[in-house]
Design an enzyme around this catalytic site. Structure first.
Site, PDB file in Angstrom:
ATOM      1  N   SER A  38       0.668  -1.159  -0.051  1.00 26.97           N
ATOM      2  CA  SER A  38       0.106   0.104   0.028  1.00 26.97           C
ATOM      3  C   SER A  38       0.725   1.338  -0.070  1.00 26.97           C
ATOM      4  O   SER A  38       2.227   1.078   0.612  1.00 26.97           O
ATOM      5  CB  SER A  38      -0.842   0.068   1.342  1.00 26.97           C
ATOM      6  OG  SER A  38      -0.044   0.039   2.333  1.00 26.97           O
ATOM      7  N   LYS A  39       0.402   2.350  -0.560  1.00 25.30           N
ATOM      8  CA  LYS A  39       1.215   3.617  -0.660  1.00 25.30           C
ATOM      9  C   LYS A  39       1.439   4.059   0.568  1.00 25.30           C
ATOM     10  O   LYS A  39       2.288   5.194   0.723  1.00 25.30           O
ATOM     11  CB  LYS A  39       0.472   4.462  -1.622  1.00 25.30           C
ATOM     12  CG  LYS A  39      -0.900   5.071  -1.048  1.00 25.30           C
ATOM     13  CD  LYS A  39      -1.489   5.916  -2.271  1.00 25.30           C
ATOM     14  CE  LYS A  39      -3.028   6.349  -1.888  1.00 25.30           C
ATOM     15  NZ  LYS A  39      -3.682   6.899  -2.889  1.00 25.30           N
TER      16      LYS A  39
END
Length: 497
Positions: free
Chosen positions: A255-256
């Site tokens: 995930s970012k």
RNA sequence: CUCCCCAUCGUCUAGCCUGGUCUAGGACACCGCCCUUUCACGGCGGCGACACGGGUUCAAAUCCCGUUGGGGAGGCCA
């Protein structure tokens, strides 16, 4: 399309930054197709009209080109099975949905989102399985037609067996069993007339002659629905191959928030496309001879889907860096590297953007190196003690940085003017003078208290690098806990919606 | 909470299908030594794993079951 020809696709959704996970899926599809003399198709899944943007679509195409994964058919190059953008295929889906409706394999559902929300809350409270209770299945055909004619809003759901058992055949997972009771009546057509992923993906994969569906493991659970749709349409399903998901350090899905996931970032940070591709290829797979450095061509020649290992690989940036370094050392002469540096950022164009910002701040020409170093760096050295905003605690500042990141993600145009407007708004909301407000940003982005002007510099740095450095600054400030993050999200929507 | 998937060094992995050759191999990271005007590169060495418990078998990292752990899904997102 000749008999037995392999046809695969990558089907990204154009919402947000081009994701390394998309590159990962594209790579394995591409390599498999190339190795088997097949075709690689790019399809844009933009049925979410609220979140899809043209900009994002272009960024995805551009990133895949940069990586060197060309497609045989796609929205830009066309092909015999177009259009390759789902938003342009509405008519096709509508026909197919009508077919299902007519055959009694699907039905209109008039339930409101409110009712569905309540239903789910109740199910959650009771600890029941979450899923549609099939209320509208019992609406008589005539009444359904009448309500639709009177323009009452509805969605279309597919009928899923209430009992029995489904067996999925997956190239990597073998036989996967799932009870139909654990699957609910999936929406296949939204009230806006656009299909959901499940319907569009099945229809398109069939119409586009896709033979192997190679995609992320997150889809394994919905294969039964897809199989049922193939059955309803009377089509032969493709072969399925569900790849493991790329992971953060803590093993959660990449995930970012926890990793830079944008392909743009890696490009801006000075990674070679061939190194990034090589690294992604190493996630779950290895050359038969055990060599870790391999070309795309070598991967195409040697990839066998059955050899992919199933454990979710952690995306280890340190190893990516090591691999990239090997490319620099082993594949480039000084001369070639010089050219590569110029192609990257050490060039007239880049200097042309920075000189106006640095001009009045240089006492000698030799100040250039120190003053502008942050433009040519990945991470910059930041002293956490310099990360201060007047009147705010470290924790509050971390929260402000996080909200800034969210705002920047929404920013359609990452340029000086818009950034200025945004920061003025932010400073006002947090009740800090703009000058005081921006101070810690200079530190977070450049590692220095004094730098070139903030908004111009951010524009040069680019959205991805800017957000990455802010994220790192948050970590330096002690990070944000999951609980705090949820609170922050609420504050954020209260503040800006 | 329900369903599904997964499980070898901290990380990427080889070995598992076709049990014995595994006192489990390689790579990243880390540590030490060597090379060297520094650093890096390179060389050598070290640290370090078969999640646990039952079976099956003469023999299990490899096959079966259970437990535990991790992940994903459960959206008018994809």
């Amino acid at each position: 399309m000749s008999e037995g020809e392999v046809r695969v696709r990558v089907a990204p959704s154009p919402t947000g930054d081009p994701h390394v996970g998309t590159a990962y899926q594209a790579l394995f599809n591409y390599a498999f197709a190339r190795g088997r003399g097949g075709k690689f198709v790019l399809r844009i899944e933009d049925t979410d009209r609220a979140r899809s943007t043209k900009q994002s679509e272009e960024a995805i195409l551009e990133s895949l080109r940069w990586l060197g994964l060309p497609w045989d058919e796609g929205p830009d190059v066309g092909g015999p099975h177009g259009p390759y953008r789902q938003s342009e295929r509405s008519e096709i889906y509508r026909e197919h949905v009508n077919g299902l409706l007519k055959a009694g394999h699907a039905y209109r559902c008039f339930c409101t989102v409110e009712r569905l929300g309540e239903m789910r809350a109740e199910q959650r409270a009771k600890g029941e399985m979450l899923g549609y209770d099939r209320l509208c299945r019992s609406v008589a055909a005539q009444e359904s037609q009448k309500r639709a004619n009177s323009r009452e809003s509805f969605v279309v759901r597919m009928k899923v067996p209430v009992e029995g058992h489904c067996v999925i055949h997956d190239i990597l997972h073998g036989e996967v069993h799932k009870d139909w009771a654990s699957v609910d009546d999936q929406i296949i057509l939204k009230s806006d007339g656009f299909p959901t992923y499940h319907l569009a993906n099945v229809v398109d994969d069939h119409l586009m002659g896709i033979t192997h569906v190679i995609r992320g493991e997150e889809w394994l659970n919905s294969v039964p629905k897809h199989l049922k749709l193939y059955e309803y349409f009377g089509w032969t399903p493709p072969l399925f191959c569900h790849l493991p998901l790329l992971r953060n350090e803590d093993k959660s899905k990449l995930s970012k928030r926890k990793n830079p996931t944008s392909i743009h970032y890696y490009r801006r940070a000075g990674y070679f496309p061939q190194a990034l591709l090589n690294f992604l290829g190493m996630m779950g797979w290895l050359m038969p001879n055990g060599e870790e450095k391999f070309t795309l061509e070598e991967m195409c020649e040697n990839l066998k889907l059955e050899d992919i290992s199933l454990g979710g690989p952690v995306f280890d940036r340190q190893k990516l860096k090591w691999l990239n370094a090997r490319y620099i050392r082993e594949d480039y002469t000084d001369e070639a590297l010089h050219e590569e540096l110029e192609r990257w950022a050490i060039n007239r164009e880049m200097n042309g953007r920075i000189v106006p910002l640095a001009h009045m701040r240089l006492q000698t020409l030799a100040d250039w190196g120190y003053l502008t170093a942050a433009f040519f760096a990945d991470e910059v050295p930041v002293n956490p003690e310099d990360l201060l905003m007047k009147g705010k605690t470290a924790e509050e500042l971390a929260g402000i940085f996080q909200m800034t990141i969210w705002k920047l993600e929404e920013l359609q145009d990452f340029s000086k003017g818009f950034l200025e407007i945004l920061f003025q708004e932010l400073a006002e909301k947090f009740e800090v003078k703009l000058k005081q407000f921006t101070m810690p940003y200079y530190v977070a982005l450049s590692g220095r208290k004094a730098w070139t002007p903030l908004f111009d510099s951010m524009e040069v740095l680019g959205s991805d690098m800017t957000r990455m450095r802010l994220r790192r600054a948050i970590d330096l400030l002690g990070g944000i806990s999951g609980k705090k993050l949820r609170k922050l999200e609420n504050e954020y929507s209260a503040m800006f919606d």
